[in-house]
Design an enzyme around this catalytic site. Structure first.
Site, PDB file in Angstrom:
ATOM      1  N   GLU A  30       0.766  -1.123   0.047  1.00  0.00           N
ATOM      2  CA  GLU A  30       0.279  -0.146   0.249  1.00  0.00           C
ATOM      3  C   GLU A  30       0.846   1.262   0.166  1.00  0.00           C
ATOM      4  O   GLU A  30       0.546   2.137   0.987  1.00  0.00           O
ATOM      5  CB  GLU A  30      -1.105  -0.055   1.235  1.00  0.00           C
TER       6      GLU A  30
ATOM      7  N   GLU B 112      -5.757  -8.156  -0.828  1.00  0.00           N
ATOM      8  CA  GLU B 112      -6.280  -7.806   0.771  1.00  0.00           C
ATOM      9  C   GLU B 112      -7.905  -7.418   0.290  1.00  0.00           C
ATOM     10  O   GLU B 112      -8.151  -6.876  -0.487  1.00  0.00           O
ATOM     11  CB  GLU B 112      -5.855  -6.794   1.246  1.00  0.00           C
TER      12      GLU B 112
END
Length: 374
Positions: free
Chosen positions: A193, A311
């Site tokens: 991320e 995710e």
């Protein structure tokens, strides 16, 4: 099927059958959670999904090399904590048994490598963390679980990319050299991320440097890479990759609608106000997932890249029925498009497994691994 869908199917078969079929706390752009009429037992009807589904069948037969990431789960809140155990979870050998026995194909292991690296050159990693990761990788591979290891929670890099660049690359050099001769079922993921100051063109440049560093010792290992903006699918168009490196897997994370998946999350400002948000599986709600995943599928076909939903999950403060409905729909839509996936996560706040009762939460396991799954 009209001409555009036929062309998409042809391209999808070409890119998926050529390589490995692979199947992503995520897109921080919260969407509304509109309520519409519930749809029972719905399946995707998207033309993109229909094309991808047929392409997947062909690709599955020819998948070779690193093998399939397939259906996976994240071992979150363990090695990504400042020190393992500080967030309530220590990895155990038995965890790998229950994951394999449930039918999962892979595990994703978030690791806070920088917490174990010296602050000054040559930024040496401690032998303690290297041996611990050796153990994790060995446990997974012994059960024929593919394993993804990543760099996770490197906030200093997010805040000061230029100041941390040399250290970040040195960390990857050490990881790559440590596992240069490891089993091909081990995958690297460059960074979880990227966001904030590390976004856009700057992230593309640093990603290329990290890939080059890895390739010095691992020229053919599969490497997972993702876009900026928290690995949000909306940022895929800004992602640039080396065209001559075809051993790259593109990941994205999905947590929409954010007010549902993160209601009551202690680390998210304002999340208490979202408590009680439900996900009913209405036609409108499912179209939101389908539209997002169709966008990813179109990008993947256009760029000839396999996709990994690294995710997705809904926090435990949401009601279980909504969590299970949303999880099941995300999984089905991902699989309809040939994406491999990894649920967030195994045994903590989003956990599908209860580490106290020592059993799976049946609603979530059933959503992830339905009885009628192939």
């Amino acid at each position: 099927m009209g001409k555009p869908c036929w062309m998409l199917l042809w391209l999808g078969v070409a890119f998926l059958a050529a390589g490995v079929l692979l199947a992503g706390c995520g897109g921080r752009l919260p969407a509304a959670s509109p309520v519409d009429e519930p749809v029972s037992g719905a399946r995707t009807s998207s033309p993109v999904a229909a094309a991808a589904s047929q392409a997947t069948a062909a690709a599955t037969q020819s998948a070779t090399g690193a093998g399939l990431l397939g259906r996976g789960i994240n071992l979150g809140n363990a090695l990504e904590a400042p020190r393992e155990g500080e967030w309530g979870l220590v990895l155990e050998e038995g965890f790998f048994d229950v994951i394999a026995e449930a039918g999962f194909d892979s595990v994703r292991v978030p690791i806070r490598w920088h917490a174990y690296a010296d602050a000054a050159p040559p930024y040496a990693l401690s032998e303690d963390i290297l041996q611990r990761v050796d153990w994790v990788v060995a446990q997974a591979l012994a059960r024929d679980l593919r394993v993804v290891i990543n760099v996770h929670h490197y906030q200093a890099l997010i805040d000061d990319p230029a100041g941390q660049r040399e250290r970040f690359l040195a960390i990857w050099q050490q990881i790559a050299e440590r596992y240069a001769s490891a089993d091909e079922r081990l995958f690297f993921e460059v960074l979880n991320e990227p966001n904030g100051a590390l976004d856009g063109a700057l992230w593309n440049r640093m990603l290329r440097e990290a890939i080059d560093t890895i390739r010095e010792s691992n020229p053919t290992r599969w490497v997972v890479v993702g876009p900026g903006s928290w690995n949000n699918y909306r940022a895929l168009e800004a992602l640039t990759l080396p065209e001559d490196d075809r051993r790259l897997i593109v990941t994205f994370h999905y947590y929409d609608p954010f007010h549902f998946t993160h209601q009551g999350a202690e680390w998210t400002d304002g999340s208490e106000a979202w408590m009680g948000t439900r996900w009913e599986g209405t036609a409108r709600q499912m179209r939101e997932i389908q539209g997002a995943f169709d966008q990813v599928a179109r990008w993947a076909v256009a760029h000839d890249r396999p996709v990994y939903l690294g995710e997705f999950g809904a926090y435990s403060k949401a009601d279980m029925a909504s969590r299970a409905r949303w999880t099941a729909q995300v999984v089905r839509e991902a699989e309809a498009r040939g994406f491999a996936w990894a649920y967030w996560e195994f045994a903590a706040g989003f956990g599908a497994y209860d580490p106290v009762a020592r059993r799976w939460r049946p609603e979530l396991l059933g959503a992830l691994m339905p009885a009628d799954a192939p």
